[in-house]
Design a protein around this motif. Structure first.
Motif, mmCIF file in Angstrom:
data_model
loop_
_atom_site.group_PDB
_atom_site.id
_atom_site.type_symbol
_atom_site.label_atom_id
_atom_site.label_comp_id
_atom_site.label_asym_id
_atom_site.label_seq_id
_atom_site.Cartn_x
_atom_site.Cartn_y
_atom_site.Cartn_z
ATOM 1 N N GLU A 237 0.824 -1.205 0.000
ATOM 2 C CA GLU A 237 0.000 0.000 0.000
ATOM 3 C C GLU A 237 0.861 1.260 0.000
ATOM 4 N N ILE A 238 1.935 1.243 0.775
ATOM 5 C CA ILE A 238 2.857 2.377 0.767
ATOM 6 C C ILE A 238 3.396 2.598 -0.639
ATOM 7 N N ASN A 239 3.876 1.544 -1.259
ATOM 8 C CA ASN A 239 4.500 1.682 -2.568
ATOM 9 C C ASN A 239 3.491 2.084 -3.643
ATOM 10 N N LYS A 240 2.255 1.638 -3.502
ATOM 11 C CA LYS A 240 1.219 2.057 -4.442
ATOM 12 C C LYS A 240 0.976 3.566 -4.342
ATOM 13 N N ALA A 241 0.858 4.055 -3.105
ATOM 14 C CA ALA A 241 0.625 5.490 -2.910
ATOM 15 C C ALA A 241 1.813 6.317 -3.381
ATOM 16 N N LEU A 242 3.014 5.858 -3.076
ATOM 17 C CA LEU A 242 4.210 6.588 -3.507
ATOM 18 C C LEU A 242 4.302 6.637 -5.031
ATOM 19 N N ALA A 243 3.974 5.523 -5.665
ATOM 20 C CA ALA A 243 4.044 5.467 -7.132
ATOM 21 C C ALA A 243 3.028 6.401 -7.775
ATOM 22 N N GLU A 244 1.812 6.436 -7.230
ATOM 23 C CA GLU A 244 0.771 7.290 -7.803
ATOM 24 C C GLU A 244 1.148 8.766 -7.700
ATOM 25 N N GLY A 250 6.481 13.247 -11.708
ATOM 26 C CA GLY A 250 7.583 12.783 -12.536
ATOM 27 C C GLY A 250 8.833 12.454 -11.753
ATOM 28 N N VAL A 251 8.644 11.900 -10.538
ATOM 29 C CA VAL A 251 9.778 11.559 -9.687
ATOM 30 C C VAL A 251 9.613 10.122 -9.181
ATOM 31 N N SER A 252 10.647 9.621 -8.533
ATOM 32 C CA SER A 252 10.641 8.254 -8.030
ATOM 33 C C SER A 252 9.860 8.148 -6.723
ATOM 34 N N LYS A 253 9.564 6.900 -6.352
ATOM 35 C CA LYS A 253 8.921 6.653 -5.060
ATOM 36 C C LYS A 253 9.812 7.128 -3.905
ATOM 37 N N THR A 254 11.112 6.980 -4.087
ATOM 38 C CA THR A 254 12.051 7.466 -3.068
ATOM 39 C C THR A 254 11.882 8.963 -2.840
ATOM 40 N N ALA A 255 11.804 9.718 -3.913
ATOM 41 C CA ALA A 255 11.657 11.173 -3.798
ATOM 42 C C ALA A 255 10.374 11.546 -3.075
ATOM 43 N N VAL A 256 9.296 10.816 -3.358
ATOM 44 C CA VAL A 256 8.022 11.121 -2.696
ATOM 45 C C VAL A 256 8.109 10.826 -1.201
ATOM 46 N N ALA A 257 8.756 9.723 -0.833
ATOM 47 C CA ALA A 257 8.894 9.379 0.591
ATOM 48 C C ALA A 257 9.686 10.437 1.349
ATOM 49 N N ILE A 258 10.695 11.000 0.704
ATOM 50 C CA ILE A 258 11.477 12.066 1.332
ATOM 51 C C ILE A 258 10.672 13.359 1.363
ATOM 52 N N ILE A 283 16.845 11.105 -4.087
ATOM 53 C CA ILE A 283 16.495 11.723 -2.810
ATOM 54 C C ILE A 283 16.383 13.239 -2.964
ATOM 55 N N CYS A 284 17.327 13.840 -3.673
ATOM 56 C CA CYS A 284 17.320 15.293 -3.834
ATOM 57 C C CYS A 284 16.162 15.777 -4.695
ATOM 58 N N ASP A 285 15.630 14.904 -5.556
ATOM 59 C CA ASP A 285 14.456 15.277 -6.344
ATOM 60 C C ASP A 285 13.267 15.640 -5.451
ATOM 61 N N ALA A 286 13.313 15.208 -4.195
ATOM 62 C CA ALA A 286 12.238 15.524 -3.255
ATOM 63 C C ALA A 286 12.107 17.012 -2.998
ATOM 64 N N THR A 287 13.156 17.757 -3.282
ATOM 65 C CA THR A 287 13.124 19.201 -3.020
ATOM 66 C C THR A 287 12.626 20.001 -4.219
ATOM 67 N N TYR A 297 -1.611 13.327 3.517
ATOM 68 C CA TYR A 297 -2.456 12.400 4.281
ATOM 69 C C TYR A 297 -2.634 11.075 3.541
ATOM 70 N N LYS A 298 -2.756 11.126 2.246
ATOM 71 C CA LYS A 298 -2.903 9.899 1.461
ATOM 72 C C LYS A 298 -1.703 8.983 1.690
ATOM 73 N N ILE A 299 -0.526 9.553 1.663
ATOM 74 C CA ILE A 299 0.690 8.767 1.868
ATOM 75 C C ILE A 299 0.779 8.287 3.311
ATOM 76 N N TYR A 300 0.463 9.153 4.246
ATOM 77 C CA TYR A 300 0.505 8.786 5.662
ATOM 78 C C TYR A 300 -0.400 7.590 5.952
ATOM 79 N N LEU A 301 -1.628 7.636 5.449
ATOM 80 C CA LEU A 301 -2.597 6.569 5.729
ATOM 81 C C LEU A 301 -2.225 5.276 5.002
ATOM 82 N N SER A 302 -1.445 5.362 3.939
ATOM 83 C CA SER A 302 -1.036 4.162 3.231
ATOM 84 C C SER A 302 -0.105 3.294 4.074
ATOM 85 N N SER A 303 0.481 3.884 5.124
ATOM 86 C CA SER A 303 1.409 3.129 5.973
ATOM 87 C C SER A 303 0.698 2.394 7.094
ATOM 88 N N GLY A 304 -0.628 2.371 7.051
ATOM 89 C CA GLY A 304 -1.380 1.560 8.009
ATOM 90 C C GLY A 304 -2.015 2.319 9.147
#
Length: 308
Positions: A237-244, A250-258, A283-287, A297-304
């Motif tokens: 669920e986390i990875n689904k939300a990060l991917a969406e 236009g960034v990676s799941k890593t960038a979204v998590a950061i 990671i720097c793409d997060a900025t 909130y969507k990402i937060y709730l995806s973590s359970g």
């Protein structure tokens, strides 16, 4: 690169910090390349500790930084002291702090540190000794700013009773999966969930109220060094939300998590411990973007987590 100006501390410090714990795995030339890659990406803040590789991380960084030709005044260099694994103790005595700083400066070939953090609590620390050490280091120009790492509010208050210099950083574990710094307020007075247990004594709000900048370590890890949740089949669920969300920007799941951490109004910094240039760029793409309130909130709730 987004920057922050820390009250009573460094101005225009990068939101991403390069953590050098894994730098001993690199040659000096590889470490120099990693430092230049960081600078090219806008990172101007480097974190170390006396215990990383038993001093080898500081030495490798020092050799590489000297070789890099980068101006000392263009970067912020931070280290941490207090963990003495060879003695199986944590030590905030005046003697240990002063000796540790001298050893760190020697290993990193520096005249001064921009920041010194006390690295996890010494269970029998005396704030008067810490204050004497900080006064000495500040007056002789060896350390410009001070802070702590993994230290709860009341111990910071105890330090502040004696320490004259502002304590401007607290380095703490925080990730989307390990978000207990944030969770407890949501589950206040809720006997149906262990998330209602106050495990951090209000550390996040305390830091915000006292102008202490949080530096988030292990921002992509779950548990206590169990691994990375990005692309892990244990966290679909986390990875689904990060991917969406990542697809939108236009960034990676890593960038979204950061970016999820950087979106918090506490204006935190994030420690990137990778020695992989491509991963560091992710990671720097997060900025380069900011999550909306709804996306956070969507990402937060995806973590359970569940809204009560």
């Amino acid at each position: 690169m987004k920057t922050i100006s820390v009250q009573n501390g460094p101005a225009n410090a990068s939101s991403i910090i390069l953590g050098c714990m894994r730098m001993p795995a690199l040659t000096v030339d590889q470490a120099e390349k990693m430092i230049h890659t960081s600078i090219d990406l806008g990172i101007n803040f480097f974190d170390n500790a006396t215990c990383y590789g038993n001093g080898e991380a500081e030495k490798r960084f020092g050799d590489a930084f000297k070789q890099s030709g980068i101006k000392r005044e263009d970067v912020f260099i931070q280290t941490k002291c207090g963990l003495r694994f060879e003695r199986n103790e944590f030590d905030w005595t005046k003697e240990n702090i002063l000796v540790s700083v001298d050893e760190s400066l020697t290993r990193m070939k520096l005249d001064y540190l921009d920041v010194l953090l006390l690295h996890r609590p010494d269970l029998i620390f005396e704030p008067e000794q810490v204050a004497e050490a900080f006064d000495t280091l500040y007056k002789n120009g060896k350390v410009r700013h001070f802070g702590v790492s993994n230290v709860p509010p009341l111990q910071i208050e105890l330090l502040k009773r004696c320490v004259k210099q502002p304590l401007i950083f607290n380095q703490l574990q925080l990730s989307l999966e390990q978000s207990q710094l944030i969770d407890q307020a949501l589950f206040l007075n809720n006997l149906t969930s262990d998330r209602s247990i106050d495990r951090d004594n209000g550390t996040l709000d305390y830091c915000r109220l006292n102008n202490i900048t949080i530096q988030a370590w292990s921002p992509l890890q779950y548990g206590f060094f169990k691994g990375c949740f990005v692309d892990s089949p244990e966290f679909p669920e986390i990875n689904k939300a990060l991917a969406e969300v990542g697809q939108k920007y236009g960034v990676s799941k890593t960038a979204v998590a950061i970016a999820w951490i950087l979106r918090h109004p506490a204006k935190m910094q994030v420690l990137a411990g990778t020695m992989n240039p491509d991963h560091l760029k992710d990671i720097c793409d997060a900025t380069t973007f900011e999550l909306t309130h709804n996306e956070w909130y969507k990402i937060y709730l995806s973590s359970g987590k569940k809204l009560p």
